[in-house]
Design an enzyme around this catalytic site. Structure first.
Site, PDB file in Angstrom:
ATOM      1  N   ASP A  64       0.840  -1.193   0.000  1.00 11.60           N
ATOM      2  CA  ASP A  64       0.000   0.000   0.000  1.00 11.60           C
ATOM      3  C   ASP A  64       0.878   1.246   0.000  1.00 11.60           C
ATOM      4  O   ASP A  64       1.699   1.427   0.901  1.00 11.60           O
ATOM      5  CB  ASP A  64      -0.882  -0.028   1.255  1.00 11.60           C
ATOM      6  CG  ASP A  64      -1.945   1.031   1.275  1.00 11.60           C
ATOM      7  OD1 ASP A  64      -1.888   1.990   0.475  1.00 11.60           O
ATOM      8  OD2 ASP A  64      -2.867   0.915   2.110  1.00 11.60           O
ATOM      9  N   VAL A  65       0.707   2.114  -0.989  1.00 14.02           N
ATOM     10  CA  VAL A  65       1.505   3.336  -1.064  1.00 14.02           C
ATOM     11  C   VAL A  65       1.286   4.248   0.140  1.00 14.02           C
ATOM     12  O   VAL A  65       2.135   5.077   0.448  1.00 14.02           O
ATOM     13  CB  VAL A  65       1.239   4.144  -2.357  1.00 14.02           C
ATOM     14  CG1 VAL A  65       1.649   3.363  -3.579  1.00 14.02           C
ATOM     15  CG2 VAL A  65      -0.203   4.608  -2.442  1.00 14.02           C
ATOM     16  N   ASN A  91       1.219   6.476  -9.734  1.00 12.88           N
ATOM     17  CA  ASN A  91      -0.065   6.295 -10.383  1.00 12.88           C
ATOM     18  C   ASN A  91      -1.150   5.793  -9.434  1.00 12.88           C
ATOM     19  O   ASN A  91      -2.324   6.019  -9.695  1.00 12.88           O
ATOM     20  CB  ASN A  91       0.091   5.324 -11.557  1.00 12.88           C
ATOM     21  CG  ASN A  91      -1.243   4.942 -12.131  1.00 12.88           C
ATOM     22  OD1 ASN A  91      -1.917   5.752 -12.750  1.00 12.88           O
ATOM     23  ND2 ASN A  91      -1.657   3.710 -11.910  1.00 12.88           N
ATOM     24  N   TYR A 154     -11.234  13.050  -3.741  1.00 15.83           N
ATOM     25  CA  TYR A 154     -10.379  12.790  -4.901  1.00 15.83           C
ATOM     26  C   TYR A 154      -9.941  14.101  -5.551  1.00 15.83           C
ATOM     27  O   TYR A 154      -8.758  14.292  -5.853  1.00 15.83           O
ATOM     28  CB  TYR A 154     -11.132  11.910  -5.902  1.00 15.83           C
ATOM     29  CG  TYR A 154     -10.373  11.589  -7.166  1.00 15.83           C
ATOM     30  CD1 TYR A 154      -9.393  10.594  -7.167  1.00 15.83           C
ATOM     31  CD2 TYR A 154     -10.651  12.242  -8.353  1.00 15.83           C
ATOM     32  CE1 TYR A 154      -8.705  10.278  -8.322  1.00 15.83           C
ATOM     33  CE2 TYR A 154      -9.968  11.931  -9.524  1.00 15.83           C
ATOM     34  CZ  TYR A 154      -8.997  10.949  -9.505  1.00 15.83           C
ATOM     35  OH  TYR A 154      -8.315  10.641 -10.657  1.00 15.83           O
ATOM     36  N   LYS A 158      -6.094  15.407  -5.735  1.00 14.30           N
ATOM     37  CA  LYS A 158      -5.404  15.660  -6.998  1.00 14.30           C
ATOM     38  C   LYS A 158      -4.915  17.110  -7.076  1.00 14.30           C
ATOM     39  O   LYS A 158      -3.846  17.373  -7.637  1.00 14.30           O
ATOM     40  CB  LYS A 158      -6.288  15.297  -8.187  1.00 14.30           C
ATOM     41  CG  LYS A 158      -6.543  13.793  -8.303  1.00 14.30           C
ATOM     42  CD  LYS A 158      -5.243  12.998  -8.404  1.00 14.30           C
ATOM     43  CE  LYS A 158      -5.495  11.511  -8.582  1.00 14.30           C
ATOM     44  NZ  LYS A 158      -4.265  10.749  -8.796  1.00 14.30           N
TER      45      LYS A 158
END
Length: 173
Positions: A64-65, A91, A154, A158
């Site tokens: 998991d990043v 990504n 989200y 971003k």
């Protein structure tokens, strides 16, 4: 000579979609690869495709990043196996599809942890360990500046990722 021959790349979120497409392209262009995704089964499938596309000996890690230990471990293993690091493609991403009033703090944190902190963890490790001239690619979204309902965390993540990318550009020179 192929475009990425003798280059070493890490791709996060590599088990499908943009991440797998990126890994396949890098493989076809001669890169040696390390792949990361949470789902070990899907990652193993991706590994087979990437090796068939031209990157035998690809390293993979299911993780998991959002966990900084994952970034430290994968960068260390990549440098050890391939002798260096030239490219990191951040990504991996998480997304919610609920209106703000239905979201919990936990929902927000998960998206921010994956989309922003994950990129930070890998960027930091790349800045510390990658070869001179390395590239860090952060996959963002139009939602960073032109969004819609139901994806608040989200969109915010971003936008933060875009800002982080500008900082990496300045500090990574």
């Amino acid at each position: 000579m192929k475009r990425f021959e003798n280059k070493v790349a890490i791709v996060t979120g590599a088990s499908g979609g943009i991440g797998l497409a990126t890994a396949l392209r890098l493989a076809s262009e001669g890169a040696r690869l390390a792949l990361l995704a949470r789902d070990a089964g899907r990652l193993a499938d991706a590994l087979g495709k990437v090796e068939a596309a031209g990157a035998p000996g690809t390293l993979m890690l299911a993780g998991d990043v959002a966990d900084e230990k994952t970034a430290k471990a994968l960068v260390a293993k990549t440098c050890e196996r391939f002798g260096g690091l030239d490219i990191v493609v951040n990504n991996a991403g998480a997304l919610t599809t609920e209106p703000l009033v239905k979201l919990s703090t936990k929902d927000w944190r998960r998206v921010l942890d994956v989309d922003v902190m994950g990129a930070f963890h890998f960027a930091r490790e790349a800045l510390l360990h990658a070869r001179k001239g390395a590239a860090i690619v952060n996959v963002s979204s139009i939602h960073a500046f032109a969004t819609s309902t139901g994806i608040g965390p989200y969109a915010a993540a971003k936008a933060a990722l875009d800002s982080l990318t500008r900082t990496i550009t300045i500090e990574g020179r």
